[in-house]
Scaffold this motif. Sequence first.
Motif, PDB file in Angstrom:
ATOM      1  N   SER A  39       0.813  -1.326   0.117  1.00 47.66           N
ATOM      2  CA  SER A  39      -0.086   0.022  -0.103  1.00 47.66           C
ATOM      3  C   SER A  39       0.766   1.442  -0.040  1.00 47.66           C
ATOM      4  CB  SER A  39      -0.991   0.203   1.273  1.00 47.66           C
ATOM      5  OG  SER A  39      -0.310   0.207   2.435  1.00 47.66           O
ATOM      6  N   GLY A  40       0.603   2.326  -0.821  1.00 52.52           N
ATOM      7  CA  GLY A  40       1.320   3.604  -0.799  1.00 52.52           C
ATOM      8  C   GLY A  40       2.587   3.527  -1.204  1.00 52.52           C
ATOM      9  N   ASN A  41       2.861   2.792  -1.817  1.00 55.70           N
ATOM     10  CA  ASN A  41       4.379   2.537  -2.513  1.00 55.70           C
ATOM     11  C   ASN A  41       4.437   3.277  -3.975  1.00 55.70           C
ATOM     12  OD1 ASN A  41       5.575   0.531  -0.465  1.00 55.70           O
ATOM     13  ND2 ASN A  41       3.749  -0.613  -1.287  1.00 55.70           N
ATOM     14  N   LEU A  42       5.820   3.810  -4.134  1.00 53.59           N
ATOM     15  CA  LEU A  42       5.937   4.652  -5.094  1.00 53.59           C
ATOM     16  C   LEU A  42       7.056   4.229  -6.000  1.00 53.59           C
ATOM     17  CD1 LEU A  42       5.255   7.454  -6.560  1.00 53.59           C
ATOM     18  CD2 LEU A  42       6.574   8.549  -4.778  1.00 53.59           C
ATOM     19  N   CYS A  43       7.188   4.369  -7.127  1.00 53.45           N
ATOM     20  CA  CYS A  43       8.231   4.274  -8.207  1.00 53.45           C
ATOM     21  C   CYS A  43       8.485   5.467  -9.173  1.00 53.45           C
ATOM     22  CB  CYS A  43       8.143   2.815  -9.050  1.00 53.45           C
ATOM     23  SG  CYS A  43       9.619   2.926  -9.942  1.00 53.45           S
ATOM     24  N   ALA A  44       9.504   5.994  -8.843  1.00 48.23           N
ATOM     25  CA  ALA A  44       9.677   7.208  -9.625  1.00 48.23           C
ATOM     26  C   ALA A  44      10.384   7.275 -10.921  1.00 48.23           C
ATOM     27  CB  ALA A  44      10.589   8.417  -8.576  1.00 48.23           C
ATOM     28  N   ALA A  45      10.874   6.053 -11.243  1.00 48.41           N
ATOM     29  CA  ALA A  45      11.647   6.186 -12.449  1.00 48.41           C
ATOM     30  C   ALA A  45      10.771   6.012 -13.856  1.00 48.41           C
ATOM     31  CB  ALA A  45      12.537   4.780 -12.476  1.00 48.41           C
ATOM     32  N   GLN A  46      11.255   6.913 -14.643  1.00 52.63           N
ATOM     33  CA  GLN A  46      10.384   7.235 -15.786  1.00 52.63           C
ATOM     34  C   GLN A  46      10.763   6.289 -17.034  1.00 52.63           C
ATOM     35  OE1 GLN A  46      10.700  11.257 -17.191  1.00 52.63           O
ATOM     36  NE2 GLN A  46       9.989  11.943 -14.865  1.00 52.63           N
ATOM     37  N   ASP A  47      10.449   4.626 -16.686  1.00 49.72           N
ATOM     38  CA  ASP A  47      10.747   3.790 -17.732  1.00 49.72           C
ATOM     39  C   ASP A  47       9.748   2.472 -17.108  1.00 49.72           C
ATOM     40  OD1 ASP A  47      12.112   2.957 -15.548  1.00 49.72           O
ATOM     41  OD2 ASP A  47      13.858   3.244 -16.529  1.00 49.72           O
ATOM     42  N   ALA A  48      10.099   1.473 -17.717  1.00 45.96           N
ATOM     43  CA  ALA A  48       9.394   0.137 -17.119  1.00 45.96           C
ATOM     44  C   ALA A  48       9.423   0.023 -15.667  1.00 45.96           C
ATOM     45  CB  ALA A  48       9.741  -0.851 -18.123  1.00 45.96           C
TER      46      ALA A  48
END
Length: 211
Positions: free
Chosen positions: A47-56
């Motif tokens: 829950s509420g996890n975030l990935c900031a990389a602008q790719d796959a």
Amino acid sequence: ILSVENLTLDELTVSGACRKYGTILAYDADFNDAIWPYLTVRNTTFSGNLCAAQDASSGAIFSDFTRVLIENSTFSGNSGYRGGAVNVWNGYLTVSASTFSGNATSFYGAAIQASYNYKLEISGSTISNNTAGLAGGGVYSYFADGPFTLLNSLVTGNSAGYAGGGIAAYKFLSNLNGPLPAHQPAAYWLERPTQQPQPRAEVTEPVCQST
């Protein structure tokens, strides 16, 4: 968590993480399909996890050349640039008795993105109220090399800026609970669009906040 071997997650809660490629990153370092590792997720909440990389990338799980099994787990409020909760490339994904809700992605597959996969099977699961900027508010499947099977599952209240609010799939689609017309708010997108889908829906770009 970075895994290049077999990994099992059971009865865990993973929340509030912010990573470049996904909270769980699993892949086969040798790219040998005869010995692809297994990632098994059971009775676990992301829950509420975030990935900031602008790719796959995706907020909870990103895998490449891996066999992924998700059972009786919950994914809520996760976000990523491509794939809000789960993003599986070049592998196998089986989901059962799980819930995906309130996940978001800037591009494709707010709950699940599966690309170049040999198997995608979802059974007994609920995929609701997820939002994709372009396509596949619930599920996005692209260039599958094997069957996409959806059984006894509820896909409702999802949205996408261009096509396939519920499910968007290109090249291969089978074993769904009845066909729906393409390019409808909650329909299945079966063909590549003739034009690039612009502009995309307003979805907040993932940004990790330093603490």
